[in-house]
Write an enzyme that holds these catalytic residues in place. Sequence first.
Site, PDB file in Angstrom:
ATOM      1  N   TYR A  17       0.783  -1.227   0.000  1.00 35.68           N
ATOM      2  CA  TYR A  17       0.000   0.000   0.000  1.00 35.68           C
ATOM      3  C   TYR A  17       0.818   1.282   0.000  1.00 35.68           C
ATOM      4  O   TYR A  17       0.247   2.367  -0.042  1.00 35.68           O
ATOM      5  CB  TYR A  17      -0.939   0.007   1.217  1.00 35.68           C
ATOM      6  CG  TYR A  17      -1.853  -1.181   1.240  1.00 35.68           C
ATOM      7  CD1 TYR A  17      -2.959  -1.251   0.392  1.00 35.68           C
ATOM      8  CD2 TYR A  17      -1.612  -2.262   2.080  1.00 35.68           C
ATOM      9  CE1 TYR A  17      -3.791  -2.349   0.396  1.00 35.68           C
ATOM     10  CE2 TYR A  17      -2.448  -3.365   2.086  1.00 35.68           C
ATOM     11  CZ  TYR A  17      -3.526  -3.409   1.245  1.00 35.68           C
ATOM     12  OH  TYR A  17      -4.356  -4.493   1.246  1.00 35.68           O
ATOM     13  N   HIS A  94      -7.439   0.521  -6.952  1.00 35.07           N
ATOM     14  CA  HIS A  94      -6.801  -0.132  -5.801  1.00 35.07           C
ATOM     15  C   HIS A  94      -5.312   0.176  -5.837  1.00 35.07           C
ATOM     16  O   HIS A  94      -4.700   0.118  -6.909  1.00 35.07           O
ATOM     17  CB  HIS A  94      -7.007  -1.648  -5.832  1.00 35.07           C
ATOM     18  CG  HIS A  94      -8.438  -2.033  -5.799  1.00 35.07           C
ATOM     19  ND1 HIS A  94      -9.161  -2.082  -4.632  1.00 35.07           N
ATOM     20  CD2 HIS A  94      -9.295  -2.344  -6.797  1.00 35.07           C
ATOM     21  CE1 HIS A  94     -10.406  -2.423  -4.912  1.00 35.07           C
ATOM     22  NE2 HIS A  94     -10.517  -2.569  -6.219  1.00 35.07           N
TER      23      HIS A  94
END
Length: 140
Positions: A17, A94
């Site tokens: 992330y 995403h």
Amino acid sequence: MHGVNLDQLGRRDPEQYGTLTLDELEVRIQGSAEELGLQAQFFRTNHEGEFVERLHRLAGLADGVVLNPGAWTHYSYAIRDALELTDLPAVEVHLSDIENREPWRRQSVIAELCVGRVFGKGPEGYEEALKMLQDRLTGS
């Protein structure tokens, strides 16, 4: 629109992330939107019902939507149905490469409703998503 656990960016696995917090990510998204001549509004929640209700209220407030529902992407038919009700062009985004992670992350119940999908490109994926949305809105 940011869904479940995205408020934990900066604490979550940086390999997947990155290191930006959600606030920092939103500043970058805002800058990208402005460069494209778009106006961005942000929404974040860890509560599925709130996400659904916000989708219900988008008609008349937005011309399109970029959304990262987080894990809800993979199983929330409530979010899928609410997105369909908006009748707005949507781009799913995403930060991580969901197609090369656990098998359950490869499933998206909203993909068929979206004009595009971007994943695995980190924060830059949001800029790509905004460009996709802009192209759809302008007919480019």
